[in-house]
Scaffold this motif. Structure first.
Motif, short mmCIF file in Angstrom:
data_model
loop_
_atom_site.label_atom_id
_atom_site.label_comp_id
_atom_site.label_asym_id
_atom_site.label_seq_id
_atom_site.Cartn_x
_atom_site.Cartn_y
_atom_site.Cartn_z
N GLN A 72 -43.22 36.33 -57.72
CA GLN A 72 -44.24 35.31 -57.49
C GLN A 72 -45.65 35.88 -57.48
N ARG A 73 -45.71 37.17 -57.18
CA ARG A 73 -47.05 37.76 -57.07
C ARG A 73 -47.76 37.74 -58.42
N ILE A 74 -46.98 37.79 -59.47
CA ILE A 74 -47.58 37.82 -60.80
C ILE A 74 -48.44 36.59 -61.05
N GLU A 75 -47.88 35.42 -60.78
CA GLU A 75 -48.68 34.23 -61.04
C GLU A 75 -49.83 34.09 -60.05
N ARG A 76 -49.62 34.67 -58.88
CA ARG A 76 -50.69 34.59 -57.90
C ARG A 76 -51.92 35.36 -58.37
N PHE A 77 -51.68 36.52 -58.97
CA PHE A 77 -52.81 37.30 -59.49
C PHE A 77 -53.47 36.56 -60.64
N GLU A 78 -52.64 35.91 -61.41
CA GLU A 78 -53.17 35.13 -62.53
C GLU A 78 -54.08 34.04 -62.00
N GLN A 79 -53.58 33.38 -60.98
CA GLN A 79 -54.33 32.30 -60.35
C GLN A 79 -55.68 32.79 -59.81
#
Lengths: 336, 336
Positions: B128-135
DNA sequence: CTGAAAGCGCTTACAG
DNA sequence: CTGAAAGCGCTTACAG
């Protein structure tokens, strides 16, 4: 990135309220909290750490000045130290900012780091950085002794003289008189400390110190620590008599062992080996298992962290701590 | 700490001028520069990094998400990786902020770090962290494959299947048929990749794969990697036939070697050993010197750094890089 | 070459 | 329980 302002507007509240919802520093009613949180999620809002740091004048970051040699091989000692620092700091909510730059010469370019405190390894003689941190009011803890010993500077360190003294005493008690000492580089203070400690052990037992043959690691001659150990034994075993060898590190001991195998010298029957270890696991994984001195690098790091954290709370804190090194007798030594 | 305001007032200039003297972003006359610099020195002024970061929206800091196992033993692979990241980032003026926390579950508490980009190790499945960084619009590079392979995500990785395939092919060419494979823990994706690679080598040469006996590291049974190697040999050498053993790491190989010594099995005459190494120096310091696969952890780290730096300049950058692993034949293998 | 002022995104007394 | 406003210490167009 959405800002606190965006959230405040969309939620129809003030910035202060949004701030309080996230920081919980003052109570906000449930309905308002819910609204703010949902708007924040919708906008993908995350509090900006930097802005927060500027406002509260705290970053919750600890700087670690750990120069990395150009050859790049971080030693096992440094790794364990780092581990200790990390664990202690993480436990208290701090992060680590790694600074591996060799030096900052240009004072003008020197800018403050976004840190609340600093741990600095291997301070040099008359290290100018120390007073600079003082000037900047940044709490500082050294790993290693400051050179002009200064009662106001906090540090943690081993007592290398004491450690060598203990190793010397142990070997003498086991009946060893002639020792080959594969010391660290000649220009390191630790090398001097060790020789002093060893000498002290001999003096105390009234045994002439000239039975000790000291060598020094030299990057010019020895490609690797292991080479240092290997070559030294190959070269010295017929030139000088010795029944025990004290090794700079366990890496060096690997080379010593290789040489003894090739020469048919049995360890510990014919030769005892003690390493001033920095890699406990390696010592235990060698055969025979290596008698060595545990420098407790991790403890060193953890204690530095602990003192720094205390000092960030109360800047008047000063603590100078000597971490015990332990001689651990395994299989590579025996009494004569 | 003195601020830019203090300096400006005492020097009789504006804040903008002081700022320019330090940043050199616009030319300031020599006399004014001198005056500002001398006042700054007098007051012990250093530009505040945080305030600067807030203003320019850049920190020149790279975050490194590297979970540290509770047992605390950072592996040699991680260290070398870290070294690679450090070198590459330092070269370009970036510092490293270490984040060793295992996970952030609570989304609310998740606050942005003061970093311009992030390198993340060992992404989990559907991380989930991946999309959070993207966000958060924070450039991200992974070390290790993202699990649902995503063409928009930058990463660097070894090709573990290919690597095991090469090792398998090599051993088969040398005439080895029966192999003992001391693999990593069963639940790691790398273990699966390796088995697939090995299988492929057998299939390609039309040799039945059931000559391969695979074991897995298990924290319950094996206290240390070395124990794993030692115990596996002691236990298996009479149960199944094998002329070669593929070792998870060089630490494991240390245990294997110890067992062979005790059992009077000569390496490489009676048994060949290949390690999927992560500590080159150790491999070279063992006797016999260990044939092993160099995973190039440092390259992995350096490449991750390079890609991230590029990505921080141009956010549209995407690069997926496989770093070659090299089989290095030393002394622990021989052809049958 | 230099200054005045707005802005970066938060926090925090002060009021209510 | 909440808001308005000043402040944290810099940078940077905009003017001159």
């Amino acid at each position: 990135m959405a800002t606190i302002d965006d959230v405040a507007k969309l939620a129809g509240v003030s910035k202060g309220t949004v701030s309080s919802v996230f920081s919980k520093k003052r109570p906000i009613s449930q309905p308002v909290t819910d609204r703010v949180l949902s708007v924040a999620k919708e906008l993908g809002y995350f509090p900006n750490h930097i802005a927060r740091s500027l406002a509260i004048k705290k970053t919750m970051i600890v700087g670690l000045k750990m120069p990395i040699s150009k050859e790049g091989s971080t030693t096992q000692f440094e790794i364990q130290m780092l581990n200790g620092v990390i664990k202690e700091c993480t436990k208290h909510g701090y992060r680590i900012l790694l600074d591996t730059l060799p030096e900052h010469e240009d004072l003008t370019q020197f800018s403050s780091d976004p840190v609340d405190g600093v741990i600095m390894l291997n301070p040099r003689k008359h290290d100018q950085r120390i007073e600079r941190f003082e000037q900047m009011r940044i709490p500082l803890v050294l790993v290693g002794r400051p050179d002009p010993l200064e009662s106001s500077i906090s540090y943690v360190d081993n007592d290398n003289e004491q450690l060598a003294y203990e190793v010397g005493s142990y070997l003498l008690e086991q009946g060893h008189r002639s020792i080959l000492f594969l010391n660290a580089s000649a220009n390191m203070t630790v090398s001097v400390d060790r020789v002093n400690g060893l000498k002290k052990a001999y003096e105390e037992q009234g045994i002439p110190y000239d039975n000790v043959h000291v060598m020094n690691f030299d990057r010019q001659q020895h490609a690797t620590p292991m080479d240092y150990g290997y070559m030294s034994i190959m070269q010295m075993h017929e030139q000088v008599p010795f029944t025990a060898v004290v090794s700079d590190t366990d890496r060096v001991a690997l080379g010593i062992l290789r040489a003894t195998r090739e020469l048919g010298i049995h360890v510990p029957r014919d030769l005892s080996i003690v390493a001033l270890s920095n890699d406990v696991r390696l010592a235990e994984e060698m055969s025979p298992k290596l008698t060595s001195v545990e420098l407790s690098a991790e403890t060193l790091g953890a204690e530095a962290g602990r003192i720094l954290i205390q000092k960030m709370k109360d800047p008047s804190t000063v603590e100078q701590l000597i971490v015990d090194a332990q001689l651990i007798v395994r299989e590579s030594t025996r009494s004569l």
